[in-house]
Design an enzyme around this catalytic site. Structure first.
Site, PDB file in Angstrom:
ATOM      1  N   GLN A   1       0.816  -1.221   0.000  1.00  0.00           N
ATOM      2  CA  GLN A   1       0.000   0.000   0.000  1.00  0.00           C
ATOM      3  C   GLN A   1       0.848   1.268   0.000  1.00  0.00           C
ATOM      4  OE1 GLN A   1      -3.590  -0.034   0.087  1.00  0.00           O
ATOM      5  NE2 GLN A   1      -3.136  -2.168  -0.473  1.00  0.00           N
TER       6      GLN A   1
ATOM      7  N   LYS B   1       0.136   7.318   6.199  1.00  0.00           N
ATOM      8  CA  LYS B   1      -0.792   6.675   5.267  1.00  0.00           C
ATOM      9  C   LYS B   1      -1.789   7.729   4.793  1.00  0.00           C
ATOM     10  CE  LYS B   1      -0.198   2.002   6.928  1.00  0.00           C
ATOM     11  NZ  LYS B   1      -0.736   0.674   7.218  1.00  0.00           N
TER      12      LYS B   1
ATOM     13  N   ASP C   1      -6.013   1.617   1.525  1.00  0.00           N
ATOM     14  CA  ASP C   1      -5.992   1.770   2.989  1.00  0.00           C
ATOM     15  C   ASP C   1      -6.876   2.944   3.411  1.00  0.00           C
ATOM     16  OD1 ASP C   1      -4.340  -0.316   3.564  1.00  0.00           O
ATOM     17  OD2 ASP C   1      -2.552   0.900   3.954  1.00  0.00           O
TER      18      ASP C   1
ATOM     19  N   THR D   1       1.639   6.822  12.110  1.00  0.00           N
ATOM     20  CA  THR D   1       1.859   5.730  13.064  1.00  0.00           C
ATOM     21  C   THR D   1       3.283   5.827  13.579  1.00  0.00           C
ATOM     22  OG1 THR D   1       0.447   4.344  11.684  1.00  0.00           O
ATOM     23  CG2 THR D   1       1.736   3.224  13.389  1.00  0.00           C
ATOM     24  N   LEU D   2       3.409   5.798  14.873  1.00  0.00           N
ATOM     25  CA  LEU D   2       4.740   5.882  15.478  1.00  0.00           C
ATOM     26  C   LEU D   2       5.525   4.609  15.172  1.00  0.00           C
ATOM     27  CD1 LEU D   2       6.064   8.007  17.467  1.00  0.00           C
ATOM     28  CD2 LEU D   2       5.704   6.295  19.234  1.00  0.00           C
TER      29      LEU D   2
ATOM     30  N   LEU E   1       8.072   1.709  15.809  1.00  0.00           N
ATOM     31  CA  LEU E   1       8.509   1.053  17.040  1.00  0.00           C
ATOM     32  C   LEU E   1      10.017   1.236  17.208  1.00  0.00           C
ATOM     33  CD1 LEU E   1       6.351  -2.155  16.647  1.00  0.00           C
ATOM     34  CD2 LEU E   1       6.051  -0.338  18.338  1.00  0.00           C
TER      35      LEU E   1
ATOM     36  N   ASP F   1      -8.040  -8.253   6.408  1.00  0.00           N
ATOM     37  CA  ASP F   1      -6.778  -8.250   5.667  1.00  0.00           C
ATOM     38  C   ASP F   1      -5.572  -8.535   6.562  1.00  0.00           C
ATOM     39  OD1 ASP F   1      -5.306  -7.881   3.265  1.00  0.00           O
ATOM     40  OD2 ASP F   1      -4.788  -5.843   3.879  1.00  0.00           O
TER      41      ASP F   1
HETATM   42  N1  LIG Z   1       5.127   1.491  13.170  1.00  0.00           N
HETATM   43  C1  LIG Z   1       5.978   0.593  12.698  1.00  0.00           C
HETATM   44  N2  LIG Z   1       7.065   0.254  13.400  1.00  0.00           N
HETATM   45  C2  LIG Z   1       7.918  -0.669  12.926  1.00  0.00           C
HETATM   46  N3  LIG Z   1       7.778  -1.295  11.760  1.00  0.00           N
HETATM   47  C3  LIG Z   1       6.705  -1.002  11.016  1.00  0.00           C
HETATM   48  C4  LIG Z   1       5.753  -0.059  11.441  1.00  0.00           C
HETATM   49  N4  LIG Z   1       4.792   0.030  10.504  1.00  0.00           N
HETATM   50  C5  LIG Z   1       5.132  -0.837   9.557  1.00  0.00           C
HETATM   51  N5  LIG Z   1       6.272  -1.459   9.831  1.00  0.00           N
HETATM   52  C6  LIG Z   1       6.930  -2.486   9.026  1.00  0.00           C
HETATM   53  O1  LIG Z   1       6.552  -2.322   7.674  1.00  0.00           O
HETATM   54  C7  LIG Z   1       5.781  -3.425   7.207  1.00  0.00           C
HETATM   55  C8  LIG Z   1       4.709  -2.973   6.256  1.00  0.00           C
HETATM   56  O2  LIG Z   1       3.836  -2.096   6.886  1.00  0.00           O
HETATM   57  P1  LIG Z   1       2.273  -2.150   6.615  1.00  0.00           P
HETATM   58  O3  LIG Z   1       1.798  -3.528   6.936  1.00  0.00           O
HETATM   59  O4  LIG Z   1       1.635  -1.011   7.292  1.00  0.00           O
HETATM   60  O5  LIG Z   1       2.248  -1.935   5.056  1.00  0.00           O
HETATM   61  P2  LIG Z   1       1.266  -2.488   3.965  1.00  0.00           P
HETATM   62  O6  LIG Z   1       1.649  -1.894   2.687  1.00  0.00           O
HETATM   63  O7  LIG Z   1      -0.125  -2.301   4.389  1.00  0.00           O
HETATM   64  O8  LIG Z   1       1.629  -4.007   3.988  1.00  0.00           O
HETATM   65  P3  LIG Z   1       0.722  -5.165   3.426  1.00  0.00           P
HETATM   66  O9  LIG Z   1       0.486  -4.872   2.025  1.00  0.00           O
HETATM   67  O10 LIG Z   1       1.577  -6.362   3.664  1.00  0.00           O
HETATM   68  O11 LIG Z   1      -0.527  -5.151   4.241  1.00  0.00           O
HETATM   69  C9  LIG Z   1       5.258  -4.073   8.474  1.00  0.00           C
HETATM   70  O12 LIG Z   1       4.980  -5.420   8.274  1.00  0.00           O
HETATM   71  C10 LIG Z   1       6.412  -3.832   9.442  1.00  0.00           C
HETATM   72  O13 LIG Z   1       7.440  -4.767   9.252  1.00  0.00           O
HETATM   73 MN   LIG Z   2      -1.765  -3.470   4.718  1.00  0.00          MN
END
Ligand SMILES: Nc1ncnc2c1ncn2[C@@H]1O[C@H](COP(=O)(O)OP(=O)(O)OP(=O)(O)O)[C@@H](O)[C@H]1O
Ligand SMILES: [Mn+2]
Length: 478
Positions: A183, A199, A218, A299-300, A302, A366
């Protein structure tokens, strides 16, 4: 004659008085204790006499009062002065002077001294800086210090508001493409060295997503609401999220990496970007309004030294119309899972059951994978990261999200108690109040809030069926 008349009057009067005495003596009077009880009631005597059915009911479900406190009585003049000085001394806190302190309590019972079932701080105002928070990075270190093996956000801690405030207001010093995933997102760095995930908002609040349970982009509002629901349910497994309106031209472009800048484009008089991710493409950018402003969730990140481990979700979907996952056709699927991963040895499998209730309430279908802290091994908690595919359609309740619950028929007792305490419209009430403090409020439409109440009824009915089929000892996990 006169004497005779007087005697008749006297006799009649005596008979009358005697009759009354007999009536008064033989009429049953209220018992002493009742008299005292009524005498002791200050006001609302009718409220003080619960009907029989009411007291029976209170044995099962606590009588709950919701208290909204809009002003913090503990902030006295002196504290307010210090707060103002701190705000003025630091531009970090300069933008948000109008936010008020607030707190929600759900009390068990009707007296002031009753047990608090839920007691969360909602303040977005820094009402006092804790010891040592004097440097740009200290606030982020504070947020990082909350992260441990059992929870990643604090319960009932007024400093959370300060972190939300900093996330909503700190200057953006760097912007880069999102790291991984499917995303569109950006990674921003806020002053003091903190990474956050941005996002972008792509839908209006009342937009309804149709199609598959995981359809659409999203939803930034979903990410914000999910963070708060995680706290309301007492999980504390979701990273901190706040809404923020960002100027793409003045706040992002000047600090953007080349790779992010390459994805910027104009559409009419709108500034847009499409980022870098699996589904990112120039034909589907996210666009700011005509004043270059874009809403989004922050989003903070980690703490970077906490290594994450990815797990494939055991109830994930195939994302293909013509292929079903095993859990979708095998009624004994959970038995196999529990044999392979005994709950007492694998905490995150137990968390999957909480997460099923959580995701059902927000309509997130999801959660194909999840992460834990690597160092915690099998006893690690499931981190509720990425809940953005939620609140897509308030008219639809996706029952399959509950599969772990109705197939395993197990849930933590603490979660069950919390769900019961949020019945009868309390869930939407609390969420409405909590979300009203986000800078992008209103976050959820009334339809979405009502959908949560409706879905809660289904979650509770599902667990009740398990309880009647298998008994509390089997279903409720201590
Ligand atoms: N706040 C955070 N702190 C640490 N790592 C993070 C954080 N947010 C995301 N990540 C890392 O980035 C990855 C992808 O983030 P996220 O799942 O939000 O993206 P996405 O594009 O929605 O992924 P997907 O398509 O797999 O659902 C997470 O799996 C995690 O490893
Ligand atoms: Mn996602």
């Amino acid at each position: 004659m006169v004497w005779l008349k007087r005697r008749r009057v006297l006799v009649l009067a005596s008979i009358f008085i005697l009759t009354w005495l007999v009536i008064i003596i033989y009429t049953p009077s209220p018992s002493g204790s009742q008299k005292n009880a009524n005498h002791g009631a200050k006001r609302g005597a009718s409220q003080q006499k619960p009907p029989q059915s009411g007291s029976r009911r209170s044995g099962k479900l606590p009588r709950i009062r919701i208290v909204d406190v809009d002003e913090n009585p503990s902030i006295d003049k002196e504290e307010q002065k210090i707060e103002t000085q701190l705000r003025d001394a630091s531009q970090d806190f300069s933008d948000n002077k109008n936010l008020t302190f607030s707190k929600i309590k759900i009390l068990d019972g009707e007296n002031g001294d009753s047990k608090a079932l839920l007691n969360i701080e909602l303040d977005l105002i820094p009402h006092a800086l804790p010891e040592g928070v004097r440097t740009q990075g200290a606030i982020w270190n504070l947020a990082g210090s909350w992260v441990n093996s059992k929870q990643i956000t604090p319960a009932d801690n007024p400093d959370l508001g300060m972190v939300l405030n900093a996330m909503a207001n700190r200057p953006i010093v760097k912007a880069d493409i999102g790291y991984k995933g499917t995303q569109l997102k950006a990674r921003l760095e806020l002053s003091g060295g903190q990474w956050v995930v941005f996002k972008p908002g792509r839908y209006t609040r009342d937009h309804v997503i149709d199609g598959t349970p995981y359809a659409g982009y999203d939803r930034h509002t979903g990410e914000i609401a999910a963070f708060h629901l995680d706290r309301v349910l007492g999980f504390h497994r979701a990273p901190i999220v706040v809404g923020r309106r960002i100027n793409l031209r003045t706040e992002i472009k000047p600090v953007a990496s080349q790779s992010l800048l390459n994805t910027f484009l104009n559409r009419g008089n709108q500034t847009c970007f499409y980022g870098k991710c699996y589904y990112c493409k120039p034909e589907e950018p996210a666009c700011a309004d005509e004043h270059d402003m874009m809403e989004g969730s922050l989003t903070l990140w980690l703490p970077r030294d906490k290594k994450l481990k990815k797990w494939h979700h055991l109830w994930s979907r195939t994302y293909r119309d013509n292929k079903k996952a095993q859990w979708e056709h095998d009624n004994n699927y959970c038995q196999g899972v529990l044999e392979k991963y005994p709950l007492e040895k694998h905490r995150h499998i137990m968390d999957i059951l909480d997460t099923a209730a959580f995701d059902y309430l927000i309509g997130n279908a999801d959660r194909h994978q999840y992460e834990t802290f690597e160092a915690d091994g099998d006893q690690a908690m499931l981190l509720l990261m990425d809940s953005a595919k939620s609140f897509g359609n308030p008219h639809h309740d996706e029952r399959s999200i509950l599969a772990p619950l109705y197939q395993c028929c197990k849930i933590r007792k603490s979660t069950w108690d919390k769900l019961l305490s949020l019945q009868d419209g309390r869930l939407s009430h609390v969420m409405r109040r909590v979300l009203s403090h986000d800078p992008l409020a209103p976050i959820l439409t009334e339809l979405h809030l009502q959908a949560m109440d409706r879905r809660l009824v289904t979650v509770i009915a599902t667990i009740k069926k398990c309880l009647s089929d298998h008994g509390a000892e089997y279903v409720l996990l201590m």
